[in-house]
Motif scaffolding. Structure first.
Motif, PDB file in Angstrom:
ATOM      1  N   VAL A  69     -18.896  33.296  14.370  1.00  0.00           N
ATOM      2  CA  VAL A  69     -19.304  33.191  15.780  1.00  0.00           C
ATOM      3  C   VAL A  69     -18.608  32.002  16.432  1.00  0.00           C
ATOM      4  O   VAL A  69     -18.051  32.119  17.532  1.00  0.00           O
ATOM      5  CB  VAL A  69     -20.840  33.065  15.907  1.00  0.00           C
ATOM      6  N   GLU A  70     -18.608  30.868  15.754  1.00  0.00           N
ATOM      7  CA  GLU A  70     -17.965  29.665  16.289  1.00  0.00           C
ATOM      8  C   GLU A  70     -16.469  29.900  16.512  1.00  0.00           C
ATOM      9  O   GLU A  70     -15.916  29.530  17.549  1.00  0.00           O
ATOM     10  CB  GLU A  70     -18.193  28.493  15.332  1.00  0.00           C
ATOM     11  N   ASP A  71     -15.819  30.538  15.543  1.00  0.00           N
ATOM     12  CA  ASP A  71     -14.402  30.867  15.655  1.00  0.00           C
ATOM     13  C   ASP A  71     -14.156  31.787  16.856  1.00  0.00           C
ATOM     14  O   ASP A  71     -13.236  31.578  17.637  1.00  0.00           O
ATOM     15  CB  ASP A  71     -13.930  31.526  14.351  1.00  0.00           C
ATOM     16  N   PHE A  72     -14.993  32.798  17.006  1.00  0.00           N
ATOM     17  CA  PHE A  72     -14.879  33.739  18.124  1.00  0.00           C
ATOM     18  C   PHE A  72     -15.050  33.010  19.456  1.00  0.00           C
ATOM     19  O   PHE A  72     -14.258  33.196  20.385  1.00  0.00           O
ATOM     20  CB  PHE A  72     -15.935  34.838  17.976  1.00  0.00           C
ATOM     21  N   LEU A  73     -16.092  32.188  19.555  1.00  0.00           N
ATOM     22  CA  LEU A  73     -16.361  31.480  20.814  1.00  0.00           C
ATOM     23  C   LEU A  73     -15.222  30.532  21.182  1.00  0.00           C
ATOM     24  O   LEU A  73     -14.928  30.350  22.361  1.00  0.00           O
ATOM     25  CB  LEU A  73     -17.692  30.725  20.730  1.00  0.00           C
ATOM     26  N   SER A  74     -14.577  29.961  20.177  1.00  0.00           N
ATOM     27  CA  SER A  74     -13.478  29.038  20.466  1.00  0.00           C
ATOM     28  C   SER A  74     -12.235  29.786  20.966  1.00  0.00           C
ATOM     29  O   SER A  74     -11.340  29.173  21.535  1.00  0.00           O
ATOM     30  CB  SER A  74     -13.133  28.204  19.231  1.00  0.00           C
ATOM     31  N   SER A  75     -12.214  31.110  20.777  1.00  0.00           N
ATOM     32  CA  SER A  75     -11.042  31.893  21.178  1.00  0.00           C
ATOM     33  C   SER A  75     -11.153  32.462  22.592  1.00  0.00           C
ATOM     34  O   SER A  75     -10.218  33.087  23.074  1.00  0.00           O
ATOM     35  CB  SER A  75     -10.810  33.035  20.185  1.00  0.00           C
ATOM     36  N   ILE A  76     -12.297  32.273  23.231  1.00  0.00           N
ATOM     37  CA  ILE A  76     -12.480  32.791  24.589  1.00  0.00           C
ATOM     38  C   ILE A  76     -12.884  31.657  25.520  1.00  0.00           C
ATOM     39  O   ILE A  76     -13.392  30.636  25.073  1.00  0.00           O
ATOM     40  CB  ILE A  76     -13.531  33.927  24.640  1.00  0.00           C
ATOM     41  N   ASP A  77     -12.654  31.863  26.815  1.00  0.00           N
ATOM     42  CA  ASP A  77     -13.041  30.812  27.753  1.00  0.00           C
ATOM     43  C   ASP A  77     -14.516  30.939  28.125  1.00  0.00           C
ATOM     44  O   ASP A  77     -15.137  31.978  27.918  1.00  0.00           O
ATOM     45  CB  ASP A  77     -12.131  30.799  28.989  1.00  0.00           C
ATOM     46  N   LEU A  78     -15.039  29.872  28.655  1.00  0.00           N
ATOM     47  CA  LEU A  78     -16.460  29.779  28.973  1.00  0.00           C
ATOM     48  C   LEU A  78     -16.888  30.790  30.038  1.00  0.00           C
ATOM     49  O   LEU A  78     -18.043  31.183  30.089  1.00  0.00           O
ATOM     50  CB  LEU A  78     -16.789  28.349  29.434  1.00  0.00           C
ATOM     51  N   GLU A  79     -15.960  31.215  30.865  1.00  0.00           N
ATOM     52  CA  GLU A  79     -16.292  32.151  31.942  1.00  0.00           C
ATOM     53  C   GLU A  79     -16.358  33.601  31.477  1.00  0.00           C
ATOM     54  O   GLU A  79     -16.832  34.462  32.203  1.00  0.00           O
ATOM     55  CB  GLU A  79     -15.273  32.043  33.091  1.00  0.00           C
ATOM     56  N   THR A  80     -15.865  33.881  30.286  1.00  0.00           N
ATOM     57  CA  THR A  80     -15.885  35.249  29.763  1.00  0.00           C
ATOM     58  C   THR A  80     -17.260  35.536  29.167  1.00  0.00           C
ATOM     59  O   THR A  80     -17.634  34.936  28.165  1.00  0.00           O
ATOM     60  CB  THR A  80     -14.805  35.450  28.683  1.00  0.00           C
ATOM     61  N   PRO A  81     -18.011  36.465  29.773  1.00  0.00           N
ATOM     62  CA  PRO A  81     -19.334  36.770  29.216  1.00  0.00           C
ATOM     63  C   PRO A  81     -19.210  37.625  27.964  1.00  0.00           C
ATOM     64  O   PRO A  81     -18.282  38.428  27.835  1.00  0.00           O
ATOM     65  CB  PRO A  81     -20.019  37.535  30.350  1.00  0.00           C
TER      66      PRO A  81
END
Length: 127
Positions: A69-81
């Motif tokens: 999950v952490e790896d995935f979240l680091s690959s997208i920007d904060l604005e991407t839901p």
């Protein structure tokens, strides 16, 4: 837009509803099983770890799932839901997922899809 965590019993339609919402509203989907399969094919350290766990016949631990999950979240920007499907599977995983999302500065909402046991059974038999 907030991230969505879809929860409900197996066969409740989390994946189907997630895909509909993603297409209609522009969400990115985090599907735990798909991420595990994708990473297990990669040559990354995390991918090698997951491949070893799966080939050993073990269940992937909560710690490793949260690493994914952490790896995935680091690959997208904060604005991407994001719509989370397949996580959390149990209470401790819910707690750690919510901690990861908060740490990443993401707002989220949990949506529970409720169906009867009988309906879930009918749907699962058709798979």
């Amino acid at each position: 837009m907030q991230d969505l965590i879809l929860v409900g019993r197996q066969g409740s339609g989390k994946g189907t509803q997630g895909k509909i919402l993603a297409e209609a509203q522009g969400y990115k989907i985090f599907e735990t099983g798909g991420e595990l399969r994708r990473l297990a094919k990669s040559d990354s350290e995390l991918g090698k770890k997951i491949k070893f766990i799966i080939e050993s016949g073990e269940l992937v631990s909560n710690e490793v799932i949260m690493e994914i999950v952490e790896d995935f979240l680091s690959s997208i920007d904060l604005e991407t839901p994001v719509i989370f499907d397949g996580v959390p599977r149990f209470e401790q995983q819910r707690i750690t997922l919510e901690e990861e999302l908060k740490k990443a500065g993401r707002e989220f909402q949990v949506l529970e899809i409720e169906i009867s046991t009988e309906e879930a059974f009918k749907r699962l038999i058709k798979r």
